[in-house]
Design an enzyme around this catalytic site. Structure first.
Site, PDB file in Angstrom:
ATOM      1  N   SER A 170       0.962  -1.311  -0.106  1.00 53.65           N
ATOM      2  CA  SER A 170      -0.024   0.032   0.009  1.00 53.65           C
ATOM      3  C   SER A 170       0.916   1.337  -0.008  1.00 53.65           C
ATOM      4  O   SER A 170       1.761   1.358  -0.845  1.00 53.65           O
ATOM      5  CB  SER A 170      -0.950  -0.099   1.209  1.00 53.65           C
ATOM      6  OG  SER A 170      -1.977   0.933   1.122  1.00 53.65           O
ATOM      7  N   ASP A 226      -8.978  -5.033  -5.863  1.00 55.79           N
ATOM      8  CA  ASP A 226      -8.585  -4.058  -4.882  1.00 55.79           C
ATOM      9  C   ASP A 226      -9.155  -2.475  -5.296  1.00 55.79           C
ATOM     10  O   ASP A 226      -8.994  -1.934  -6.134  1.00 55.79           O
ATOM     11  CB  ASP A 226      -7.032  -3.885  -4.776  1.00 55.79           C
ATOM     12  CG  ASP A 226      -6.315  -2.963  -3.831  1.00 55.79           C
ATOM     13  OD1 ASP A 226      -7.228  -2.093  -3.125  1.00 55.79           O
ATOM     14  OD2 ASP A 226      -5.331  -2.971  -3.663  1.00 55.79           O
TER      15      ASP A 226
END
Length: 717
Positions: A570, A653
């Site tokens: 991330s 995602d």
């Protein structure tokens, strides 16, 4: 969920040339000659965005499209996975890692219990189940029975139990369903006695707390408007609102409690106060802990705005009538406990002052407040009276992290967990009256944690700042020469990297590698100042800290040149991408996962707009120039030999949309950055990380660490 964490395609006749021999390195990092990989052909467009006098090329804009919608993107994903899968199949350590990770994962795992009425609710995974199962006990010593088994929901195990919360009397369970890793939730209600679902179902819930009315008549939740057809996984999330749902009624009849149509970027989380008389709505625009507070009387009446400057953190702890107690960083960068009367919210009374350790949370249990601290990134816990008078420190097992300590004002019982790098989670029950802890659940292990050592080191960054780092290795490891090392980091959003157990990372250590976790700036290890020193125009400090960590590991002989791999997910994926561009010579392998790679367009998709608190606004010239200087996608420059890179992402995602990783990989494969492999692994029916089934976690980690082992010289048997 009080804030949103970061850390979310031309059917071409690609010439597929699967290598018969993979390039290798020796311990000194010398590349042995081998044929370069032939990547799928990726169409380069001619998109150029003029911004503040700079022509910004974006040749892979088309890869931003949703893989479920655009067949070109789907074809590109399939071709990339074909090349990557073929390469990963050649790695000698892959099967060994998968076997060892499976062994290390195969132990009984418990989640923190929640008490409601006379019942105890908790999760349990027997070892290799794809998803944890929710159990309920009648009484503390009762026999656990299965209440929800999400493993029956989908054949591939990718539908998970999300958030859950029992009603005050324990008669009903409010729970959410997460499908394929998405952030969207479907919320349902279960009758605990019968195990049957009621007719209640709530959709388009995301980034929401779920809290019951004290009388059990219904619950509060937050949702977004239903997105347009085909836009659920990419459209911006705006116009969050809080609703009340009365049991037995359709969602269309839910009562709107709190909305801000004049401020569509605000998010709202709702918490019912200890006495049940108020609903506290905590509002924020981004990921930074800068909140507004609005108090809604449950039985009707005008809402009261307590805080509207959006300047500080405010976390509700408890209230006695109209006097409310909060954790705040107002006047205390490492946080303190204060109280105020709701009639005079600007007049603060200090309950517990700021400490050298960083206060990261507080909760009321009976007539006590339990305080959770980080001291040099290690957990500490203290217990005080409601007036802040010290009572006792809670003794923890070792260097590690303790979480939990939730409870109710009417009950002195609480539970907490403790884990470290080599010690899986143990659950403890604490009686706040006697101060005694006892084990509620402790796993039986297939390995001895005493075989591993955990050290804390401190190194100096480029500007002289001292930064802590944990180093984990197997005892007896030959330290006369450097060892292949995996350096992990995050560095953002006030999120601290605390010691915790990971079977996949322990497998790396068990096979002779070293794990290093750097507590770089941008996190919350030392409070607000530490966070502020690693965001906006200070973001380069994060990269400097991580580079300095790598240099320290080499200088100390912990690892050697050509033996260092880096990993992050991330915001940590952004970190890995940025430092790879800045110091490709320092690293042998890079593992950026679900990373934010295009810093000029991150705010245009799903939750990306929240991240401006840490990154700034691409539409503002000052921020634009800062972002352009380190954006991983825009700073891949040919003529340098890059480390081996394995990018990982997932098609579902919707936190950091996979287009970030797609575009970064395409540019990396196009540029003249050396012959080492630059690949992408794209998981299907998975998201940003949460809800991923155990078998997919193991498979992905085995691929990544076999790849890192290949390029750092770790011999895996």
């Amino acid at each position: 969920m009080s804030r949103n964490n970061l850390s979310a395609p031309l059917a071409l006749a690609a010439l597929m040339m699967i290598p018969t021999a993979a390039q290798a390195t020796d311990a000194a990092g010398t590349a042995a000659p081998a044929p370069a990989l032939a990547y799928p052909v990726t169409e380069r467009g001619n998109t150029v965005d003029p911004q503040f006098g700079v022509d910004v090329a974006d040749p892979y804009r088309w890869l931003e499209d949703d893989v479920r919608v655009n067949p070109k993107v789907a074809a590109w994903v399939a071709e990339q996975n074909k090349v990557t899968d073929a390469y990963l199949a050649t790695l000698p350590g892959r099967d060994a890692f998968r076997k060892r990770m499976t062994e290390l994962y195969n132990y009984e795992r418990f989640g923190l219990p929640t008490k409601a009425g006379t019942r105890y609710f908790y999760t349990r995974n027997d070892g290799l189940q794809p998803q944890a199962v929710l159990y309920v006990r009648e009484g503390l010593k009762g026999e656990g029975r299965i209440l929800i088994d999400p493993n029956t929901w989908a054949k591939d195990g990718a539908t998970a139990l999300g958030e859950w919360n029992p009603s005050e009397d324990g008669k009903h369970l409010l729970y959410s369903v997460q499908d394929g890793g998405t952030d969207w939730r479907i919320v349902r209600v279960k009758d605990v006695a019968t195990g049957q679902d009621t007719s209640d179902e709530i959709r388009w819930v995301k980034f929401s707390s779920l809290d019951w009315a004290k009388d059990g008549s219904g619950f509060y939740y937050s949702r977004f408007p239903q997105p347009a057809e085909g836009a659920a996984f990419q459209s911006l999330n705006e116009n969050h609102a809080v609703y009340f749902h009365k049991l037995g009624t359709p969602q269309s009849a839910d009562t709107l409690i709190h909305a801000t149509p004049d401020k569509p970027k605000l998010n709202h989380a709702a918490v019912v106060t200890d006495d049940g008389k108020y609903l506290l709505v905590v509002s924020s625009e981004g990921t930074d802990e800068r909140f507004g507070l609005t108090l809604h009387p449950v039985k009707g009446g005008k809402p009261v705005v307590l805080v509207d400057d959006y300047a500080n953190n405010w976390e509700y702890v408890t209230n006695e009538g109209s006097r409310f107690t909060f954790v705040t960083n107002k006047g205390a960068p490492r946080q303190r406990i204060v109280s105020f009367d709701i009639k005079k919210p600007a007049t603060l009374t200090e309950v517990v002052g700021e400490s050298e350790a960083t206060l990261v949370g507080a909760s009321r249990v009976g007539n006590r407040i339990i305080l959770s601290y980080l001291g040099d990134a290690k957990s500490e816990a203290r217990m005080v009276a409601l007036d802040g008078k010290p009572i006792a420190n809670i003794k923890l097992a070792d260097i590690g992290s303790a979480t939990g300590f939730g409870g109710k004002s009417a009950d002195p019982e609480t539970f907490y967990s403790f884990a470290s790098y080599a010690t899986p989670t143990t659950i403890y029950r604490l009686d706040t009256v006697t101060g005694k802890s006892e084990i509620f659940a402790q796993p039986k292990l297939t390995f001895d944690p005493r075989q591993f050592s955990v050290e804390q080191r401190f190194f100096k960054s480029k500007d002289g700042t001292e930064v802590p780092m944990f180093v984990v290795m197997k005892k007896g490891l030959d330290r006369s020469k450097g060892s292949p090392t995996l350096l992990y980091g995050y560095g953002g959003f006030n999120l601290s990297q605390v010691p915790g157990f990971s079977p996949t990372k322990l497998a790396w250590v068990d096979k002779g590698g070293i794990l290093a976790v750097a507590n770089i700036r941008g996190g919350g290890e030392y409070g607000k100042a530490w966070h502020d020193a690693g965001r906006l125009d200070k973001k380069q400090n994060v990269f400097d800290d991580f580079i300095a960590a790598g240099e320290y590991l080499i200088a100390e002989g912990i690892t050697g040149k050509g033996q260092l791999a880096i990993e992050g997910g991330s915001n940590g994926g952004l970190l890995v991408g940025a430092v790879t561009n800045q110091r490709p010579d320092l690293f042998a392998a890079a593992l950026p996962a679900v990373g934010v790679m295009d810093m000029l367009r991150f705010d245009r998709f799903t939750a990306g707009r929240y991240w401006v608190d840490d990154y700034g606004y691409p539409s503002k010239e000052g921020d634009f120039r800062t972002l352009l200087a380190y954006s991983p996608y825009h700073n891949i420059h040919g003529g340098k030999a890059y480390p081996a890179v394995l990018v990982t992402t997932a098609d579902t995602d919707d936190r950091v949309v996979p287009g970030h990783s797609f575009k970064y990989t395409a540019e990396l494969q196009h540029a003249d950055v050396g012959a080492k492999p630059h690949l992408i692994r794209i998981e299907t029916r998975a998201g940003h990380g949460s809800g991923k089934p155990t078998d997919k976690i193991i498979a992905e980690a085995a691929d990544k660490y076999a790849f890192a082992a290949k390029w750092t010289g770790l011999s895996v048997k």
